[in-house]
Design a protein around this motif. Sequence first.
Motif, PDB file in Angstrom:
ATOM      1  N   ILE A   1       0.841  -1.202   0.000  1.00 16.17           N
ATOM      2  CA  ILE A   1       0.000   0.000   0.000  1.00 16.17           C
ATOM      3  C   ILE A   1       0.874   1.250   0.000  1.00 16.17           C
ATOM      4  N   VAL A   2       1.959   1.246   0.764  1.00 17.02           N
ATOM      5  CA  VAL A   2       2.891   2.381   0.759  1.00 17.02           C
ATOM      6  C   VAL A   2       3.451   2.586  -0.642  1.00 17.02           C
ATOM      7  N   SER A   3       3.797   1.506  -1.336  1.00 21.89           N
ATOM      8  CA  SER A   3       4.304   1.617  -2.716  1.00 21.89           C
ATOM      9  C   SER A   3       3.259   2.240  -3.640  1.00 21.89           C
TER      10      SER A   3
ATOM     11  N   PHE B   1       0.792   4.226  -2.694  1.00 25.86           N
ATOM     12  CA  PHE B   1       0.701   5.619  -2.256  1.00 25.86           C
ATOM     13  C   PHE B   1       1.799   6.452  -2.918  1.00 25.86           C
ATOM     14  N   ILE B   2       3.024   5.956  -2.903  1.00 21.85           N
ATOM     15  CA  ILE B   2       4.151   6.688  -3.500  1.00 21.85           C
ATOM     16  C   ILE B   2       3.980   6.806  -5.011  1.00 21.85           C
ATOM     17  N   LYS B   3       3.515   5.759  -5.674  1.00 23.67           N
ATOM     18  CA  LYS B   3       3.260   5.840  -7.122  1.00 23.67           C
ATOM     19  C   LYS B   3       2.222   6.917  -7.426  1.00 23.67           C
ATOM     20  N   THR B   4       1.170   6.959  -6.621  1.00 20.94           N
ATOM     21  CA  THR B   4       0.130   7.964  -6.830  1.00 20.94           C
ATOM     22  C   THR B   4       0.691   9.358  -6.592  1.00 20.94           C
ATOM     23  N   LEU B   5       1.452   9.543  -5.517  1.00 15.99           N
ATOM     24  CA  LEU B   5       2.067  10.840  -5.252  1.00 15.99           C
ATOM     25  C   LEU B   5       2.984  11.235  -6.419  1.00 15.99           C
ATOM     26  N   ASN B   6       3.798  10.313  -6.869  1.00 11.28           N
ATOM     27  CA  ASN B   6       4.737  10.614  -7.952  1.00 11.28           C
ATOM     28  C   ASN B   6       4.051  10.876  -9.289  1.00 11.28           C
ATOM     29  N   SER B   7       2.760  10.521  -9.407  1.00 11.85           N
ATOM     30  CA  SER B   7       2.016  10.786 -10.645  1.00 11.85           C
ATOM     31  C   SER B   7       1.626  12.258 -10.772  1.00 11.85           C
ATOM     32  N   GLN B   8       1.762  13.027  -9.687  1.00  7.69           N
ATOM     33  CA  GLN B   8       1.405  14.451  -9.641  1.00  7.69           C
ATOM     34  C   GLN B   8      -0.102  14.684  -9.736  1.00  7.69           C
ATOM     35  N   ASP B   9      -0.923  13.661  -9.519  1.00  2.49           N
ATOM     36  CA  ASP B   9      -2.381  13.804  -9.542  1.00  2.49           C
ATOM     37  C   ASP B   9      -2.856  14.048  -8.113  1.00  2.49           C
TER      38      ASP B   9
ATOM     39  N   GLU C   1       6.950  17.044  -7.604  1.00  3.53           N
ATOM     40  CA  GLU C   1       7.461  16.393  -6.397  1.00  3.53           C
ATOM     41  C   GLU C   1       7.509  14.889  -6.616  1.00  3.53           C
ATOM     42  N   TYR C   2       8.623  14.295  -6.202  1.00  2.00           N
ATOM     43  CA  TYR C   2       8.787  12.849  -6.323  1.00  2.00           C
ATOM     44  C   TYR C   2       9.394  12.292  -5.040  1.00  2.00           C
ATOM     45  N   PHE C   3       8.748  11.278  -4.476  1.00  7.23           N
ATOM     46  CA  PHE C   3       9.362  10.538  -3.378  1.00  7.23           C
ATOM     47  C   PHE C   3      10.394   9.614  -4.001  1.00  7.23           C
ATOM     48  N   ARG C   4      11.620   9.686  -3.525  1.00  5.57           N
ATOM     49  CA  ARG C   4      12.703   8.890  -4.102  1.00  5.57           C
ATOM     50  C   ARG C   4      13.169   7.824  -3.123  1.00  5.57           C
TER      51      ARG C   4
ATOM     52  N   LEU D   1       8.155   7.242   7.590  1.00  4.91           N
ATOM     53  CA  LEU D   1       9.048   7.191   6.444  1.00  4.91           C
ATOM     54  C   LEU D   1      10.189   8.169   6.660  1.00  4.91           C
ATOM     55  N   ASP D   2      11.392   7.702   6.447  1.00  2.00           N
ATOM     56  CA  ASP D   2      12.578   8.545   6.347  1.00  2.00           C
ATOM     57  C   ASP D   2      12.928   8.484   4.866  1.00  2.00           C
ATOM     58  N   ILE D   3      12.736   9.598   4.167  1.00  2.00           N
ATOM     59  CA  ILE D   3      12.726   9.545   2.706  1.00  2.00           C
ATOM     60  C   ILE D   3      13.339  10.793   2.086  1.00  2.00           C
ATOM     61  N   THR D   4      13.889  10.635   0.903  1.00  2.00           N
ATOM     62  CA  THR D   4      14.358  11.770   0.111  1.00  2.00           C
ATOM     63  C   THR D   4      13.249  12.173  -0.846  1.00  2.00           C
ATOM     64  N   VAL D   5      12.939  13.461  -0.846  1.00  2.00           N
ATOM     65  CA  VAL D   5      11.948  14.012  -1.761  1.00  2.00           C
ATOM     66  C   VAL D   5      12.688  14.900  -2.764  1.00  2.00           C
TER      67      VAL D   5
END
Length: 136
Positions: free
Chosen positions: A6-8, A10-18, A61-64, A78-82
């Motif tokens: 589900i986190v994956s 979520f990140i795909k959706t965020l990275n879609s910019q929608d 914006e992209y979660f990397r 999440l400890d993440i690079t954006v």
Amino acid sequence: MWTKDIVSEFIKTLNSQDWELLGARYMAENLVVETPGDGTLVGRRNFLDLFFVPMHSGVEEYFRDIHAMAIDDPWLLLDITVEYRCVRDHPGFPIQPLTVGNTLWAQYFFLYRIEDDMIASLKAVRYGTRLAKTEH
């Protein structure tokens, strides 16, 4: 309960910019968001309209890189690079002014509280940034 899958998604959706899809699929209507320097916003619509959409005006914006992830129901950490890519000058970008061709990388700790499979609250702490001039 959220899982790594589900986190994956979520990140795909965020990275879609929608942003509307992101809000509808993952954010509770009464979402509470606390961000560094910006205070607290209450409500999904307020978060999207007053902060998130204006923040992304000209900035993608992209979660990397996920440096760490912990899921302990109801919490997700999440400890993440954006990565923020500036495609149109954004002098009011919340971290610092950006111009076309700038890419800003920021490290965050995001703490999400999940209720009914939706993000009920989000606390964000930024602990590092790096700016570079890039070509798109």
